[in-house]
Design a protein around this motif. Structure first.
Motif, PDB file in Angstrom:
ATOM      1  N   UNK A 154       0.848  -1.182   0.000  1.00  0.00           N
ATOM      2  CA  UNK A 154       0.000   0.000   0.000  1.00  0.00           C
ATOM      3  C   UNK A 154       0.890   1.240   0.000  1.00  0.00           C
ATOM      4  N   UNK A 155       0.296   2.391  -0.349  1.00  0.00           N
ATOM      5  CA  UNK A 155       1.059   3.635  -0.349  1.00  0.00           C
ATOM      6  C   UNK A 155       0.301   4.699   0.420  1.00  0.00           C
ATOM      7  N   UNK A 156       1.060   5.668   0.972  1.00  0.00           N
ATOM      8  CA  UNK A 156       0.506   6.707   1.814  1.00  0.00           C
ATOM      9  C   UNK A 156       0.343   7.984   0.998  1.00  0.00           C
ATOM     10  N   UNK A 201      -3.786   5.388   3.767  1.00  0.00           N
ATOM     11  CA  UNK A 201      -3.201   4.262   3.022  1.00  0.00           C
ATOM     12  C   UNK A 201      -4.120   3.883   1.869  1.00  0.00           C
ATOM     13  N   UNK A 202      -3.530   3.693   0.701  1.00  0.00           N
ATOM     14  CA  UNK A 202      -4.291   3.286  -0.475  1.00  0.00           C
ATOM     15  C   UNK A 202      -3.626   2.087  -1.141  1.00  0.00           C
ATOM     16  N   UNK A 203      -4.425   1.303  -1.842  1.00  0.00           N
ATOM     17  CA  UNK A 203      -3.894   0.289  -2.745  1.00  0.00           C
ATOM     18  C   UNK A 203      -3.834   0.878  -4.150  1.00  0.00           C
ATOM     19  N   UNK A 204      -2.928   0.347  -4.942  1.00  0.00           N
ATOM     20  CA  UNK A 204      -2.777   0.863  -6.297  1.00  0.00           C
ATOM     21  C   UNK A 204      -3.929   0.392  -7.192  1.00  0.00           C
ATOM     22  N   UNK A 237     -11.809  -7.031  -3.640  1.00  0.00           N
ATOM     23  CA  UNK A 237     -13.203  -6.927  -4.057  1.00  0.00           C
ATOM     24  C   UNK A 237     -13.560  -5.599  -4.678  1.00  0.00           C
ATOM     25  N   UNK A 238     -12.768  -4.555  -4.357  1.00  0.00           N
ATOM     26  CA  UNK A 238     -13.032  -3.231  -4.914  1.00  0.00           C
ATOM     27  C   UNK A 238     -12.319  -3.010  -6.239  1.00  0.00           C
ATOM     28  N   UNK A 239     -11.557  -4.013  -6.681  1.00  0.00           N
ATOM     29  CA  UNK A 239     -10.852  -3.888  -7.947  1.00  0.00           C
ATOM     30  C   UNK A 239      -9.469  -3.285  -7.843  1.00  0.00           C
ATOM     31  N   UNK A 240      -8.985  -3.009  -6.632  1.00  0.00           N
ATOM     32  CA  UNK A 240      -7.627  -2.497  -6.446  1.00  0.00           C
ATOM     33  C   UNK A 240      -6.632  -3.643  -6.395  1.00  0.00           C
ATOM     34  N   UNK A 241      -5.352  -3.315  -6.559  1.00  0.00           N
ATOM     35  CA  UNK A 241      -4.306  -4.349  -6.532  1.00  0.00           C
ATOM     36  C   UNK A 241      -4.080  -4.777  -5.091  1.00  0.00           C
ATOM     37  N   UNK A 284      -1.227  -8.025   7.824  1.00  0.00           N
ATOM     38  CA  UNK A 284      -0.478  -7.040   8.612  1.00  0.00           C
ATOM     39  C   UNK A 284      -0.876  -5.608   8.278  1.00  0.00           C
ATOM     40  N   UNK A 285      -1.429  -5.385   7.085  1.00  0.00           N
ATOM     41  CA  UNK A 285      -1.783  -4.017   6.697  1.00  0.00           C
ATOM     42  C   UNK A 285      -2.928  -3.453   7.533  1.00  0.00           C
TER      43      UNK A 285
END
Length: 395
Positions: A192-194, A200-203, A237-241, A285-286
């Protein structure tokens, strides 16, 4: 994982501002150095931190005594030439310092040179458990980042060139005389990235590319240069990586996946629920910063939050302090084992104080993680009493 209020407050940081921009081409758009298996992510918005979690696999060298593997996540802190960055990951090397396969977490600061920092003790086998690496802004508006391993503070990068972080690369990088001999079962890097709101977001799938070039396995080719990775990207489920998965099998034979072992928990001395933390890390862990009581505040204070994963090497005071000759030998052995010494060493000098011995090796050296850029010297610092490697600086 929304923490724009909680994380900003507990870390004592204001909201960061980043203007979306057209990022330069990512690492997967550039010529690869082989062999690598990587997922490259590029965002228009600025990246202020990264979180990666993966299970440490059992790596086999197939009887070869020459092989190193790095499960690395690298965040680039400048955009155009992507020369300044920091990296976290697992260093699986052969030979030094135990004469067999060693596993050790590490982080690298590429700002103003190449600074390699081992984290904690080396092990001679994988624990088969999930571990996490996290970077956060050192302070409000800072261009430096604090590095955490399993939610324990490990160190701070130097001041970066700017805040134009648009690129993250995660995956495996091999260095060997026989690439096919290095094998491991499936690993899953969850990343994930900040963003500028400290969320925090997924790509998004559109933001990622992958590369995993195969070696030469044609009839008559040299077997040392035959390799193959199996890779995949999975979505939530939301389509993110959600994850980047990699398997490195021998082209001829496969390697079984390792069995997990149970951690040995120490008596809790902090306010973090240690049993809850271990259960969370084994699951995902995320989510632990949100789900584990006391963890967020412990991270804010840069305390020892995960008591079963101390990053301080076990005290191994020897009968005698490290001698000059032993220090020279240890430095050359380490560089040779990681194929960092690319020619005959020139002058070797030593500096020491009450606690450390630093060996400087003049001559052609190259980085053993990342892009393997060339340098003119390497300075290796050792603890005088335990003989442990503290850091490697190339310039």
């Amino acid at each position: 994982m929304l923490i724009s209020v909680g994380l900003a407050a507990t870390l004592g940081l204001g909201l960061l501002q980043g203007t979306p921009a057209q990022a330069a081409p990512g690492m997967c758009d550039r010529d690869p150095h082989n062999p690598v298996a990587q997922m490259c992510a590029t965002t228009a918005a600025h990246i202020y931190g990264a979180f990666t979690a993966f299970v440490f696999p059992t790596v086999s060298h197939g009887g070869s005594t020459a092989g190193n593997a790095y499960n690395a996540t690298r965040v680039f802190t400048d955009d155009a030439n992507m020369s300044t960055s920091y990296e976290t990951g697992l260093d699986v090397g052969w030979g030094s310092p135990t004469g067999q396969t060693t596993y050790r977490a590490y982080w690298v600061d590429y700002t103003g040179g190449y600074d390699y920092h081992p984290i904690g003790d080396f092990k001679n086998e994988s624990d088969g458990r999930q571990h996490s690496f996290m970077s956060l802004p050192h302070c409000d508006g800072c261009r430096s980042r604090d590095i955490f391993y399993d939610f324990n503070f490990a160190g701070t990068t130097k001041d970066g060139v700017n805040q134009a972080s648009h690129h993250v690369v995660t995956g495996w990088d091999l260095s060997s005389d026989s690439y096919d001999g290095i094998t491991f079962g499936r690993t899953t890097n969850r990343i994930q990235w900040l963003n500028g709101n400290l969320t925090w977001e997924r790509f998004a799938p559109a933001d990622v590319k992958t590369r995993a070039p195969n070696g030469d396995c044609s009839i008559g080719s040299h077997p040392a240069y035959c390799w193959r990775f199996d890779t995949s990207v999975t979505q939530d489920g939301a389509g993110s990586v959600a994850a980047w998965e990699v398997t490195k099998s021998s082209v001829r034979t496969a390697t079984p996946s390792p069995a997990k072992s149970s951690p040995q928990l120490t008596t809790a001395t902090s306010k973090v629920d240690q049993r809850h933390l271990q259960d969370c890390m084994d699951d995902d862990a995320s989510k632990c910063m949100d789900l584990v009581p006391g963890l967020r505040d412990c991270v804010r204070q840069r305390l020892v939050c995960n008591e079963s994963a101390s990053i301080q090497p076990t005290a191994r005071n020897r009968a005698a302090a490290l001698t000059e000759q032993d220090a020279r030998t240890a430095a050359l052995t380490f560089l040779n084992a990681r194929k960092a010494l690319t020619g005959d060493p020139g002058a070797i000098s030593l500096q020491q104080n009450d606690s450390t011995v630093t060996v400087t090796v003049e001559g052609p050296v190259r980085e053993f993680t990342g892009d393997r850029r060339s340098h003119n010297r390497a300075a290796l610092s050792f603890d005088r009493m335990s003989h442990e490697l503290i850091s490697v600086h190339m310039s």
